[in-house]
Design an enzyme around this catalytic site. Structure first.
Site, short mmCIF file in Angstrom:
data_model
loop_
_atom_site.label_atom_id
_atom_site.label_comp_id
_atom_site.label_asym_id
_atom_site.label_seq_id
_atom_site.Cartn_x
_atom_site.Cartn_y
_atom_site.Cartn_z
N HIS A 32 -15.70 -16.03 13.89
CA HIS A 32 -14.40 -15.39 13.63
C HIS A 32 -13.29 -16.02 14.48
O HIS A 32 -12.23 -15.43 14.64
CB HIS A 32 -14.48 -13.88 13.89
CG HIS A 32 -15.37 -13.17 12.92
ND1 HIS A 32 -16.05 -12.01 13.21
CD2 HIS A 32 -15.71 -13.48 11.64
CE1 HIS A 32 -16.77 -11.62 12.15
NE2 HIS A 32 -16.58 -12.51 11.19
N GLY A 76 -26.36 -7.20 20.56
CA GLY A 76 -25.13 -6.40 20.51
C GLY A 76 -24.43 -6.44 19.17
O GLY A 76 -23.21 -6.32 19.11
N THR A 77 -25.18 -6.61 18.11
CA THR A 77 -24.57 -6.55 16.78
C THR A 77 -25.50 -5.78 15.85
O THR A 77 -26.72 -5.93 15.92
CB THR A 77 -24.25 -7.95 16.21
OG1 THR A 77 -23.85 -7.80 14.85
CG2 THR A 77 -25.44 -8.88 16.29
N ASN A 130 -30.37 -4.47 21.84
CA ASN A 130 -29.32 -3.52 21.50
C ASN A 130 -29.67 -2.17 22.12
O ASN A 130 -30.82 -1.74 22.02
CB ASN A 130 -29.20 -3.39 19.97
CG ASN A 130 -27.84 -2.88 19.53
OD1 ASN A 130 -27.32 -1.92 20.10
ND2 ASN A 130 -27.28 -3.52 18.53
N PRO A 131 -28.71 -1.49 22.74
CA PRO A 131 -29.01 -0.16 23.28
C PRO A 131 -29.31 0.85 22.18
O PRO A 131 -29.92 1.88 22.44
CB PRO A 131 -27.74 0.24 24.03
CG PRO A 131 -26.86 -0.94 24.07
CD PRO A 131 -27.31 -1.89 22.99
#
Ligand SMILES: [Zn+2]
Length: 279
Positions: free
Chosen positions: A140, A211-212, A237-238
């Site tokens: 991006h 994190g995605t 990832n949490p």
């Protein structure tokens, strides 16, 4: 700066999964990583949407930002040089304060140790670059850089002469219109970086997804492509995501703490150094 997530306690079953992940990374011929907004949350950049999100606080950018840019590039440049829209001011101030966290530094250390060969990020915040990553594909764009709409050349800001009387600035390579490198709403992902993302995905036999939620295309396709060819996908990832049921291993915790522990299992120098640099 405080390093959120480093006080996270890694319990025994998570540590066993991290050790399994490390063995997969060590055995892989070519490792890629895909990162998203969750990684930068640990650097103090809130996600865009949801409670506390940037757009929730400051209002949303126009959903046709790219069409507006093309319709009046000079007006878009005036707004870029002197942002007045609350969302643009909020984003600028948030990005200016953010620094790489332990997760960014661990990925840079993994690359330097020869264990990470491509790093695809959906983030525009420049933090992977600041952490030292070089095999970086910013799908991006990067908020610091400028890009030619015609030939896709990227420029450091100081390399482009911006005359407020003669906007928009033009590309010195091809004469095309120059805009910010960040991909706006309605703007296609630049074909050069997209092609390289597909190439790296096709070469990877192991992908770390950090994190995605991996729900936004085209990035959402990348882990499934690796799985389809029999490769390993390791989610960090949490929170549980739509990828979780498909992932080979799901490491449930903040990226900084989990990736530092992964480095320790891989005996990669730099984990402890990363921890000191952010504390
Ligand atoms: Zn150009």
């Amino acid at each position: 700066m405080a390093a959120p997530g480093l006080d996270f306690v890694i319990h025994d079953s998570l540590d066993a999964d991290i050790a399994r992940a490390a063995a997969r990374v060590a055995a892989a011929a070519r490792v890629a990583a895909l990162t998203g907004a969750g990684l930068s949350v640990e650097s103090g950049i809130p996600p865009f949407r949801g409670p506390g999100g940037l757009w929730t606080r400051y209002g949303e950018p126009p959903l046709d930002g790219y069409r507006r840019f093309l319709a009046d590039p000079a007006a878009a440049w005036r707004e870029r040089l002197h942002p007045r829209e609350p969302w643009a001011v909020g984003l600028r101030d948030t990005l200016a304060k953010a620094r790489p966290n332990a997760g960014h530094l661990a990925l840079a250390a993994l690359e330097q140790a020869g264990r990470l060969h491509a790093l695809i990020t959906q983030n525009i915040d420049d933090l992977h670059h600041q952490a030292g990553s070089r095999v970086l594909l910013e799908i991006h764009g990067n908020h610091r850089l400028l890009r030619c709409v015609g030939c896709h050349a990227r420029f450091e800001p100081h390399r482009v002469e911006v005359d407020p009387e003669r906007l928009p600035p033009r590309c010195e390579e091809c004469g095309g219109i120059v805009k910010g490198d960040t991909v706006q709403f309605g703007e296609p992902i630049p074909p050069d970086v997209l092609r390289r993302c597909y190439e790296e995905t096709e070469r990877a036999d192991c992908m770390l997804v950090i994190g995605t939620t991996a729900t936004v295309y085209p990035a959402a396709e990348f882990p499934f492509e690796v799985l389809r060819r029999g490769g390993t996908v390791i989610e960090v990832n949490p929170h549980e995501s739509e990828l979780t049921p498909a992932a080979t291993l799901s490491l449930r915790g903040p990226a900084g703490a989990v990736l530092e522990r992964l480095l320790e299992h891989l005996h990669v120098a730099g984990a402890a150094r990363a921890r000191r640099r952010v504390s």
